[in-house]
Design an enzyme around this catalytic site. Sequence first.
Site, mmCIF file in Angstrom:
data_model
loop_
_atom_site.group_PDB
_atom_site.id
_atom_site.type_symbol
_atom_site.label_atom_id
_atom_site.label_comp_id
_atom_site.label_asym_id
_atom_site.label_seq_id
_atom_site.Cartn_x
_atom_site.Cartn_y
_atom_site.Cartn_z
ATOM 1 N N CYS A 1 0.834 -1.207 0.000
ATOM 2 C CA CYS A 1 0.000 0.000 0.000
ATOM 3 C C CYS A 1 0.870 1.259 0.000
ATOM 4 C CB CYS A 1 -0.975 -0.035 1.169
ATOM 5 S SG CYS A 1 -2.381 1.070 0.956
ATOM 6 N N HIS B 1 -3.573 -5.651 0.752
ATOM 7 C CA HIS B 1 -3.505 -6.019 2.163
ATOM 8 C C HIS B 1 -3.946 -7.482 2.283
ATOM 9 C CE1 HIS B 1 -2.715 -2.016 3.662
ATOM 10 N NE2 HIS B 1 -3.695 -1.544 2.919
#
Length: 485
Positions: free
Chosen positions: A328, A427
């Site tokens: 991310c 994630h």
Amino acid sequence: MEKKSVLILGTASHVGKSSVVTAICRILSREYRVAPFKAQNMSLNSWITKDGKEIGIAQAIQAKAAGTEPTADMNPVLLKPKGDCVSQIILLGEPYADRSAGKYYESIAEMNEVLEGALKRLCNEHDIIVMEGAGGAAEINLYERDIVNIGTARLTQAPIILVGDIERGGVFASLYGTVALLPEDVRKNVKGFIINKFRGDLEILKPGLKQLEEKTGIPVLGVLPYFKLNIPSEDSVSLEDKEAEKNEKEIEIAVIRLPRISNFTDFEPLERSAKIRYVELDEDLGTPDAIMIPGTKNTVNDLLDLKASGMAEKIQAFKGKIPIFGICGGYQMLGKTIYDSGVENGVEAEFEGLGLLDIGTKFGEYKKRTIQVTKKVSAYGPILAPIDGEEIKGYEIHMGITDSCRNIFGNDGAIDKAGLVIGTYLHGLFDNKNIRDALMQYLYEKKGLEYIPENSMTESDAYEELANVVEQNLDMEKFYEIIGI
């Protein structure tokens, strides 16, 4: 509230409220339709529902333990700290605004309407609602604007069970003091105590339990033993505990502890096979076997801090020598440039990244991508090539768009020519056993060690394990009586 319900409050943060709720959800789900509920959660770790809504990871875990699909109604207000006393407000799973604490409290009336609606919808679809408070219940300076402890207690009039943590000491004073400080209309609904994280001889504790019951008129429902959980952590206090844990494994992975770190649960699955060391920016990076750069609530500011501390140069020095993963915000930092139109840092500017991947990221608008995804691995290199063509699952929570000419998971991610620098928006990457095994196989072989893939405990097994511990140490007959079933 007409529906059967129970409210689990705590004497402080990290006393075990979330774990108790998870266990209760699992136990009750064997006979009833159960839903968790937390009016307001402040967490660095979040989860994306099937319909793309963002909620606290604890409520997602609790829902799965209850055998129901996580929804935004289970955590209508999520606060994600961004630093400098500002949090991003997620309302019913959608980004709402960035506000300071003072500004947030000005909108409490609006928040109350949202949570009341969420609670009504949950009641329409479930038999029992298991609710959780936040932090310590007796925050007397916040009573008039507290929606998650006092507010939820007053709205629902649910029976309350108060949880205290004996591991850090002072549990009797904490339980007694919390009850004494609660407003009378809330105090009358406290129906039981749970003492959590006990190590030692229960017989030595019993005189104290008796005195506590005599002084408060409230029964102790149970004393739960200290128990290592096999479910994801919720907050930064858990991160402090991880750093204190001893781990003698031969493989060491350094996770850069960014000032605004988020979703550090991404790396918990690796703890089964490696020592995970969280490294502050001013600490020695040492000689790890791999480096992980996690997500962040502010990519630009954490990148600037990474450079100012000298940690950026230390990471760059390992290129081509060991695996470097960015997830991310960490993925965005690995690139050559980050252009911010003012969304991240308040002013329009372009920043130089770490330059380890041939990518660029642009923050063009205040818009977050939140979605669960299934991707196919399409990559080369010593780590990912062995699983080329296999599927992985994960979820995305990010602002910004990244351009990459070497996608590795469908249309996501990037990899360098050597196949050792890997970046992705996914994630939950290491929740995938094939990814986890591929990385560990490489790291173990590089050190001349044999890697034996672990027999992973399933989510269901972990919930059952926790539920059994609670069930064996709680007066379940009294508990059922309290909630009226």
